[in-house]
Design an enzyme around this catalytic site. Structure first.
Site, PDB file in Angstrom:
ATOM      1  N   LYS A   1       0.850  -1.204   0.000  1.00 37.75           N
ATOM      2  CA  LYS A   1       0.000   0.000   0.000  1.00 37.75           C
ATOM      3  C   LYS A   1       0.881   1.247   0.000  1.00 37.75           C
ATOM      4  O   LYS A   1       0.586   2.224  -0.679  1.00 37.75           O
ATOM      5  CB  LYS A   1      -0.883   0.036   1.258  1.00 37.75           C
ATOM      6  CG  LYS A   1      -2.181  -0.722   1.144  1.00 37.75           C
ATOM      7  CD  LYS A   1      -3.075  -0.369   2.327  1.00 37.75           C
ATOM      8  CE  LYS A   1      -4.279  -1.265   2.386  1.00 37.75           C
ATOM      9  NZ  LYS A   1      -5.182  -0.943   3.497  1.00 37.75           N
TER      10      LYS A   1
ATOM     11  N   ASP B   1      -8.775   1.858   4.601  1.00 38.48           N
ATOM     12  CA  ASP B   1      -9.319   0.526   4.796  1.00 38.48           C
ATOM     13  C   ASP B   1     -10.008   0.115   3.502  1.00 38.48           C
ATOM     14  O   ASP B   1     -10.735   0.907   2.915  1.00 38.48           O
ATOM     15  CB  ASP B   1     -10.315   0.534   5.962  1.00 38.48           C
ATOM     16  CG  ASP B   1     -10.389  -0.842   6.575  1.00 38.48           C
ATOM     17  OD1 ASP B   1      -9.367  -1.296   7.104  1.00 38.48           O
ATOM     18  OD2 ASP B   1     -11.459  -1.477   6.484  1.00 38.48           O
TER      19      ASP B   1
HETATM   20  P1  IMP Z   1      -7.137  -3.657   4.488  1.00 35.71           P
HETATM   21  O1  IMP Z   1      -7.916  -3.921   5.745  1.00 35.71           O
HETATM   22  O2  IMP Z   1      -7.369  -2.319   3.919  1.00 35.71           O
HETATM   23  O3  IMP Z   1      -5.686  -3.999   4.614  1.00 35.71           O
HETATM   24  O4  IMP Z   1      -7.696  -4.633   3.369  1.00 35.71           O
HETATM   25  C1  IMP Z   1      -8.304  -5.858   3.676  1.00 35.71           C
HETATM   26  C2  IMP Z   1      -7.911  -6.940   2.716  1.00 35.71           C
HETATM   27  O5  IMP Z   1      -8.470  -6.638   1.444  1.00 35.71           O
HETATM   28  C3  IMP Z   1      -6.419  -7.089   2.498  1.00 35.71           C
HETATM   29  O6  IMP Z   1      -5.873  -8.012   3.381  1.00 35.71           O
HETATM   30  C4  IMP Z   1      -6.355  -7.611   1.090  1.00 35.71           C
HETATM   31  O7  IMP Z   1      -6.435  -9.005   1.090  1.00 35.71           O
HETATM   32  C5  IMP Z   1      -7.593  -7.042   0.439  1.00 35.71           C
HETATM   33  N1  IMP Z   1      -7.234  -5.857  -0.357  1.00 35.71           N
HETATM   34  C6  IMP Z   1      -7.363  -4.551  -0.024  1.00 35.71           C
HETATM   35  N2  IMP Z   1      -6.928  -3.772  -1.004  1.00 35.71           N
HETATM   36  C7  IMP Z   1      -6.498  -4.585  -1.972  1.00 35.71           C
HETATM   37  C8  IMP Z   1      -5.904  -4.358  -3.239  1.00 35.71           C
HETATM   38  O8  IMP Z   1      -5.652  -3.236  -3.686  1.00 35.71           O
HETATM   39  N3  IMP Z   1      -5.626  -5.466  -3.938  1.00 35.71           N
HETATM   40  C9  IMP Z   1      -5.862  -6.720  -3.490  1.00 35.71           C
HETATM   41  N4  IMP Z   1      -6.389  -6.986  -2.316  1.00 35.71           N
HETATM   42  C10 IMP Z   1      -6.701  -5.917  -1.555  1.00 35.71           C
END
Ligand code: IMP
Length: 203
Positions: free
Chosen positions: A12, A65
């Site tokens: 990210k 998020d």
């Molecule tokens: P987070 O809580 O924002 O880190 O996102 C939750 C989950 O969604 C992450 O563990 C990823 O598996 C998935 N995710 C979020 N953004 C992306 C992305 O841009 N590409 C692929 N998977 C994503």
């Protein structure tokens, strides 16, 4: 305004760095693990995280998020995406969709920003697409190998380079909205400067 991006996800960070390049923003990254509440509302999760981070860091903070919402699964895994990724992973999601023709899905990204000067602000970005039948590509993270954006050319996010993904991704969209907004703050005079001429009159 200087701010802190709070995330432990290195991928990210690379995406944000690339998206923010044209804006000349002043920020640093803090790999602080924020408390993520369990909620069905992604925005609520982001807001709780940013306030938690601010209480620790006491400087303007930004968190993001994101989640993958699959139509045929009524939006699952959505806010549970990171748990689902850690448990059943990409293979598990493909298995859930086995033999299903309706593979429509979307990624949603919510950026939450807090500073005492601006208060709380949120920015949303979405990208529509579909889940592939098999994992493809080495780039990116999470569910990138199985997500084919509708605005693309049939490749999954993991088959695109960083710039290609950022151009159309949920995060690219929310982060550009955030960058435009925070850049526009610089153009305003600080609220504590009284511009009225009468103030300078000497009686
Ligand atoms: P987070 O809580 O924002 O880190 O996102 C939750 C989950 O969604 C992450 O563990 C990823 O598996 C998935 N995710 C979020 N953004 C992306 C992305 O841009 N590409 C692929 N998977 C994503």
């Amino acid at each position: 305004m200087r701010f802190i991006i709070v995330t432990t996800n290195k991928w990210k960070v690379r995406e944000f760095q690339e998206i923010f390049k044209p804006y000349n923003l002043r920020y640093r990254v803090e790999p602080l693990k924020t408390r993520e509440i369990q909620s069905v509302d992604l925005k609520e999760v982001a807001i709780e995280s940013v306030l938690y981070a601010y209480n620790i860091l006491r400087e303007p903070v930004m968190v993001e998020d994101a989640g993958l919402f699959i139509d045929a699964l009524n939006g699952f895994p959505g806010p549970y995406s990171s748990y689902v990724y850690r448990t059943i992973g990409v293979k598990g999601v493909l298995k859930l969709l086995e033999n299903l023709q309706d593979r429509k899905a979307k990624f949603v990204s919510i950026i939450a920003f807090y500073s005492p000067f601006t208060n709380l602000k949120t920015f949303t970005g979405e990208v529509e697409g579909r889940i592939s039948y098999e994992a493809r590509g080495e780039s990116g993270f999470g569910f990138d190998p199985i997500f084919i954006p509708i605005d693309g050319d049939g490749r999954t996010f993991a088959e695109m380079n960083l710039e290609e993904k950022n151009k159309i991704s949920h995060r690219g969209r929310s982060a550009r909205k955030f960058a435009e907004w925070i850049s526009s703050l610089r153009k305003l005079p600080p609220p504590y400067v009284d511009m009225s001429e009468e103030k300078n009159e000497v009686f």
